[in-house]
Scaffold this active site. Structure first.
Site, PDB file in Angstrom:
ATOM      1  N   LYS A  13      11.968  10.776  -3.905  1.00 41.44           N
ATOM      2  CA  LYS A  13      11.362  11.431  -5.076  1.00 41.44           C
ATOM      3  C   LYS A  13      10.508  12.632  -4.645  1.00 41.44           C
ATOM      4  CE  LYS A  13       9.117   7.700  -6.384  1.00 41.44           C
ATOM      5  NZ  LYS A  13       9.452   6.660  -5.392  1.00 41.44           N
ATOM      6  N   ARG A  88       4.675   3.611 -13.308  1.00 36.84           N
ATOM      7  CA  ARG A  88       5.174   2.518 -12.470  1.00 36.84           C
ATOM      8  C   ARG A  88       5.117   1.181 -13.189  1.00 36.84           C
ATOM      9  NH1 ARG A  88       4.124   5.143  -7.260  1.00 36.84           N
ATOM     10  NH2 ARG A  88       4.826   3.875  -5.530  1.00 36.84           N
ATOM     11  N   ARG A 127       9.623   7.675   8.760  1.00 32.46           N
ATOM     12  CA  ARG A 127       9.193   8.958   8.203  1.00 32.46           C
ATOM     13  C   ARG A 127       7.802   9.398   8.640  1.00 32.46           C
ATOM     14  NH1 ARG A 127       8.341   8.362   1.632  1.00 32.46           N
ATOM     15  NH2 ARG A 127       6.564   6.959   1.788  1.00 32.46           N
ATOM     16  N   ARG A 160       1.696   9.936   9.888  1.00 30.22           N
ATOM     17  CA  ARG A 160       2.471   8.814   9.344  1.00 30.22           C
ATOM     18  C   ARG A 160       1.575   8.092   8.372  1.00 30.22           C
ATOM     19  NH1 ARG A 160       7.406   7.538  11.987  1.00 30.22           N
ATOM     20  NH2 ARG A 160       7.494   8.714  13.918  1.00 30.22           N
ATOM     21  N   ARG A 172       5.577  -3.307  -1.379  1.00 35.89           N
ATOM     22  CA  ARG A 172       5.876  -2.172  -2.267  1.00 35.89           C
ATOM     23  C   ARG A 172       7.220  -2.352  -2.953  1.00 35.89           C
ATOM     24  NH1 ARG A 172       5.011   2.093   2.180  1.00 35.89           N
ATOM     25  NH2 ARG A 172       5.862   3.673   0.774  1.00 35.89           N
TER      26      ARG A 172
HETATM   27  P1  ADP Z   1       5.925   5.301  -2.432  1.00 40.10           P
HETATM   28  O1  ADP Z   1       6.407   5.897  -1.160  1.00 40.10           O
HETATM   29  O2  ADP Z   1       5.746   3.816  -2.337  1.00 40.10           O
HETATM   30  O3  ADP Z   1       6.700   5.751  -3.625  1.00 40.10           O
HETATM   31  P2  ADP Z   1       3.467   6.609  -3.405  1.00 40.10           P
HETATM   32  O4  ADP Z   1       2.970   7.683  -2.537  1.00 40.10           O
HETATM   33  O5  ADP Z   1       4.026   6.988  -4.719  1.00 40.10           O
HETATM   34  O6  ADP Z   1       4.455   5.768  -2.520  1.00 40.10           O
HETATM   35  O7  ADP Z   1       2.300   5.542  -3.682  1.00 40.10           O
HETATM   36  C1  ADP Z   1       1.578   4.922  -2.633  1.00 40.10           C
HETATM   37  C2  ADP Z   1       0.742   3.771  -3.199  1.00 40.10           C
HETATM   38  O8  ADP Z   1      -0.193   4.266  -4.178  1.00 40.10           O
HETATM   39  C3  ADP Z   1       1.521   2.685  -3.936  1.00 40.10           C
HETATM   40  O9  ADP Z   1       2.058   1.706  -3.060  1.00 40.10           O
HETATM   41  C4  ADP Z   1       0.433   2.119  -4.866  1.00 40.10           C
HETATM   42  O10 ADP Z   1      -0.457   1.277  -4.172  1.00 40.10           O
HETATM   43  C5  ADP Z   1      -0.341   3.358  -5.267  1.00 40.10           C
HETATM   44  N1  ADP Z   1       0.197   4.002  -6.508  1.00 40.10           N
HETATM   45  C6  ADP Z   1       0.783   5.226  -6.598  1.00 40.10           C
HETATM   46  N2  ADP Z   1       1.140   5.502  -7.855  1.00 40.10           N
HETATM   47  C7  ADP Z   1       0.798   4.419  -8.598  1.00 40.10           C
HETATM   48  C8  ADP Z   1       0.930   4.066  -9.977  1.00 40.10           C
HETATM   49  N3  ADP Z   1       1.508   4.908 -10.851  1.00 40.10           N
HETATM   50  N4  ADP Z   1       0.450   2.863 -10.386  1.00 40.10           N
HETATM   51  C9  ADP Z   1      -0.124   2.016  -9.526  1.00 40.10           C
HETATM   52  N5  ADP Z   1      -0.264   2.269  -8.204  1.00 40.10           N
HETATM   53  C10 ADP Z   1       0.181   3.454  -7.739  1.00 40.10           C
END
Ligand code: ADP
Length: 214
Positions: A13, A88, A127, A160, A172
């Site tokens: 994404k 989410r 990554r 990282r 996750r």
């Molecule tokens: P990913 O690589 O898992 O898509 P993100 O960078 O989008 O990672 O998010 C990292 C972390 O931030 C998630 O695992 C969660 O803990 C938190 N997070 C991000 N966006 C949301 C959201 N919309 N609702 C709840 N938690 C979120």
């Protein structure tokens, strides 16, 4: 045009959002980036969410909806918004719908990026990113150059993510399947969902998304 990129961690994404920002003058709203910025700034909220993020669980709807509301109120997206990692949960999806209505805007496309779970684990554990410009690297497919200089900005500040390890990745993925994947049905029922295969080359995925966005 406002769009959501929907998909599990590691679906690509962020990579596709960066391309859309460059090519279409859109603004990327990544709640993950906002939460990491809050952590880095040492704010109270940042401290509050640190453990939750490290574990791989979701932070509360209240916090992320607040972050998104703030950004939308600030305005300034000529080409529209790309929601990346938000919504989410179903509650977040409802809240986004209401915020857009309040602003007199619409949600134009929800693009689901699907990738099989084994590929996700392989992608994420390999990554790293440039801490200066956000360029994404992968040990297997796009390694950090031998001279350790970012191909995009020349910086040498590679990072990282602390939550890119197998344990928090499992959490996750579970959070994705339990709390986020119902959004696929939610947007399908609203007639807004379109899917792309996220497993291909970056350029192929980009082309599939472009054919949806027009
Ligand atoms: P990913 O690589 O898992 O898509 P993100 O960078 O989008 O990672 O998010 C990292 C972390 O931030 C998630 O695992 C969660 O803990 C938190 N997070 C991000 N966006 C949301 C959201 N919309 N609702 C709840 N938690 C979120």
């Amino acid at each position: 045009m406002n769009i959501i990129l929907l998909g599990p961690p590691g679906a690509g994404k962020g990579t596709q959002a960066r391309i859309l920002v460059e090519e279409r003058d859109m603004v990327q709203l990544s709640t993950g980036d906002m939460l990491r910025d809050a952590q880095a700034s040492g704010s109270e909220m940042g401290k509050l969410v640190a453990d939750v993020i490290a574990r791989g669980d979701l932070v509360t709807d209240e916090i992320v909806i607040g972050l998104i509301r703030e950004k939308l109120n600030a305005g300034g997206a000529a080409g529209g918004y790309i929601f990346d990692g938000f919504p989410r949960t179903l509650a977040q999806a409802d809240a986004l719908g209401e915020l857009l209505i309040e602003m007199g805007q619409s949600l134009d496309h929800v693009v689901e990026m699907s990738v099989d779970d084994q590929a996700l684990v392989a992608r994420i554990t390999a990554r790293s990113t440039c801490g200066d410009c956000g360029e994404v690297y992968n040990d297997n497919t796009k390694p950090i150059p031998a001279d350790e200089k970012c191909t995009n900005c020349g910086g040498s500040n590679f990072k990282r993510r602390a939550d890119d390890n197998e344990d928090s990745l499992k959490t996750r993925l579970l959070a994705y399947y339990k709390q986020t994947s119902p959004l696929i049905g939610y947007y399908y029922a609203k007639g807004q969902l379109q899917s792309v295969d996220g497993l291909g080359e970056i350029e192929d995925v980009k082309a599939s998304i472009a054919s949806i966005l027009g």
